[in-house]
Every structure is written in structure tokens, then in C-alpha cells.
Motif scaffolding. Structure first.
Motif, PDB file in Angstrom:
ATOM      1  N   GLN A  85       0.941  -1.365  -0.101  1.00 31.20           N
ATOM      2  CA  GLN A  85      -0.123   0.053   0.055  1.00 31.20           C
ATOM      3  C   GLN A  85       0.837   1.358  -0.106  1.00 31.20           C
ATOM      4  O   GLN A  85       0.747   2.072  -0.808  1.00 31.20           O
ATOM      5  CB  GLN A  85      -0.954   0.009   1.196  1.00 31.20           C
ATOM      6  CG  GLN A  85      -1.659   1.247   1.244  1.00 31.20           C
ATOM      7  CD  GLN A  85      -2.774   1.292   0.125  1.00 31.20           C
ATOM      8  OE1 GLN A  85      -3.444   0.470  -0.651  1.00 31.20           O
ATOM      9  NE2 GLN A  85      -3.088   2.671  -0.226  1.00 31.20           N
ATOM     10  N   SER A  89       0.616   4.127  -3.064  1.00 24.14           N
ATOM     11  CA  SER A  89       0.019   5.412  -2.562  1.00 24.14           C
ATOM     12  C   SER A  89       1.147   6.475  -2.892  1.00 24.14           C
ATOM     13  O   SER A  89       0.700   7.301  -3.220  1.00 24.14           O
ATOM     14  CB  SER A  89      -0.665   5.340  -1.233  1.00 24.14           C
ATOM     15  OG  SER A  89       0.586   5.035  -0.175  1.00 24.14           O
ATOM     16  N   ARG A 125      -4.342  -0.725  -7.369  1.00 27.27           N
ATOM     17  CA  ARG A 125      -4.945   0.610  -6.909  1.00 27.27           C
ATOM     18  C   ARG A 125      -5.139   1.244  -8.240  1.00 27.27           C
ATOM     19  O   ARG A 125      -4.306   1.486  -9.028  1.00 27.27           O
ATOM     20  CB  ARG A 125      -4.190   1.161  -5.906  1.00 27.27           C
ATOM     21  CG  ARG A 125      -3.911   0.520  -4.731  1.00 27.27           C
ATOM     22  CD  ARG A 125      -5.224   0.596  -3.937  1.00 27.27           C
ATOM     23  NE  ARG A 125      -5.070  -0.399  -2.504  1.00 27.27           N
ATOM     24  CZ  ARG A 125      -5.333  -1.601  -2.370  1.00 27.27           C
ATOM     25  NH1 ARG A 125      -5.768  -2.411  -3.394  1.00 27.27           N
ATOM     26  NH2 ARG A 125      -5.178  -2.152  -1.091  1.00 27.27           N
ATOM     27  N   ARG A 127      -6.089   5.405  -9.548  1.00 29.38           N
ATOM     28  CA  ARG A 127      -6.250   6.500  -9.178  1.00 29.38           C
ATOM     29  C   ARG A 127      -7.554   7.183  -8.931  1.00 29.38           C
ATOM     30  O   ARG A 127      -7.856   7.905  -8.126  1.00 29.38           O
ATOM     31  CB  ARG A 127      -5.564   7.610 -10.231  1.00 29.38           C
ATOM     32  CG  ARG A 127      -5.522   9.004  -9.986  1.00 29.38           C
ATOM     33  CD  ARG A 127      -4.541   9.930 -10.826  1.00 29.38           C
ATOM     34  NE  ARG A 127      -3.205   9.602 -10.718  1.00 29.38           N
ATOM     35  CZ  ARG A 127      -2.639   9.855  -9.890  1.00 29.38           C
ATOM     36  NH1 ARG A 127      -3.019  10.493  -8.713  1.00 29.38           N
ATOM     37  NH2 ARG A 127      -1.289   9.520 -10.044  1.00 29.38           N
ATOM     38  N   ASP A 130      -8.723   5.475  -5.563  1.00 32.92           N
ATOM     39  CA  ASP A 130      -7.621   5.374  -4.349  1.00 32.92           C
ATOM     40  C   ASP A 130      -6.948   6.695  -3.928  1.00 32.92           C
ATOM     41  O   ASP A 130      -6.217   6.926  -3.055  1.00 32.92           O
ATOM     42  CB  ASP A 130      -6.861   4.208  -4.440  1.00 32.92           C
ATOM     43  CG  ASP A 130      -7.663   2.887  -4.480  1.00 32.92           C
ATOM     44  OD1 ASP A 130      -8.254   2.687  -3.396  1.00 32.92           O
ATOM     45  OD2 ASP A 130      -7.368   2.406  -5.424  1.00 32.92           O
ATOM     46  N   ALA A 131      -6.939   7.541  -5.094  1.00 30.58           N
ATOM     47  CA  ALA A 131      -6.063   8.794  -5.194  1.00 30.58           C
ATOM     48  C   ALA A 131      -6.814   9.924  -6.021  1.00 30.58           C
ATOM     49  O   ALA A 131      -6.193  10.337  -6.896  1.00 30.58           O
ATOM     50  CB  ALA A 131      -4.725   8.544  -5.479  1.00 30.58           C
TER      51      ALA A 131
END
Length: 134
Positions: A85, A89, A125, A127, A130-131
Motif C-alpha cells: 500500500q 500510494s 490501486r 487513481r 484510491d487517489a
């Protein structure tokens, strides 16, 4: 469906990165450390780089490599999930052109009954999930 389309696109591929780290829940893992095997896929549009042949139109593999190295050789985490993670991230935060990232973290030297290549985790993940932009 949009996220599945992302995974059909272009990506940077980093395979077989190996670092010594101190992650784990057992005291001996924290004291002695062990080798960790990392694979990363970073999805991004590479069309411009394909046409221009310029590094400025893509993301250098070494940028991702440095992120992975810093995390795996850095602050110990209890779980491989946490290591994966942090890699994903951090990469998404530092490189907005990356639309999705897959991180695989393996431990090749584990005490199990029988032969194995490694044990580990793999996370994916996006974007968009998750972001997301601020």
C-alpha cells in the motif's frame, strides 16, 4: 468498466526488484530482516513517449525503483499489505500520470513445510478510486 479499460492500456513494468528489509510481526524478522521481492506495473498513457522518443514524455523506471527501495528498506511494517500500500500510494501521489498501479510483494525465504518460490501479496490501486484529485 472504466477501470478494466485502464488495465488494457500502456504500462511501465518493473520485475524482480530485491531489497533487504525488516518487515514482519515476528521479532526475528524485525531483528535480522530478510529479502523482499517486488514487482510493479504502473499504467499510464505512453503514446506521446512512443512518438517523441523523449524521456520527458514518460516516467523514468528509476523514479519508481527509488520509491520501492525507500519503502522496502525504510520504516518496518508489520504486514506485506502495508508495504504494498505504501508503494502504491506514494507512486500515485508523486506521479499524477500513473492511472493505476499493481504491486506484488513477496518473501522468498519463509519457514514453511515444503518448497516454494515465495509467499506474498498483490494489490491493485486505481487513481480514480484510491487517489482522487483534491
Amino acid at each position: 468498466m472504466e477501470d478494466i479499460e485502464i488495465l488494457r492500456g500502456d504500462k511501465l513494468v518493473l520485475r524482480g526488484m530485491m531489497f533487504h528489509g525488516y518487515h514482519g510481526v515476528k521479532p526475528e524478522e524485525r531483528k535480522l530482516g530478510q529479502k523482499f521481492l517486488i514487482d510493479v506495473d504502473a499504467w499510464m498513457d505512453l503514446r506521446k513517449a512512443c512518438q517523441s522518443d523523449q524521456l520527458t514524455d514518460t516516467l523514468s523506471y528509476t523514479d519508481i525503483y527509488r520509491i520501492v527501495k525507500g519503502i522496502v528498506e525504510g520504516t518496518p511494517q508489520n504486514l506485506l499489505e502495508s508495504v504494498a500500500q505504501l508503494i502504491s500510494s506514494t507512486t500515485l501521489a508523486k506521479h499524477p500520470q500513473v492511472t493505476a498501479i499493481r504491486v506484488k510483494v513477496g518473501k522468498p525465504h519463509v519457514a514453511v513445510q515444503g518448497p516454494i518460490d515465495y509467499l506474498g501479496v498483490e494489490i491493485l490501486r486505481y487513481r480514480s478510486i484510491d487517489a482522487p484529485p483534491n
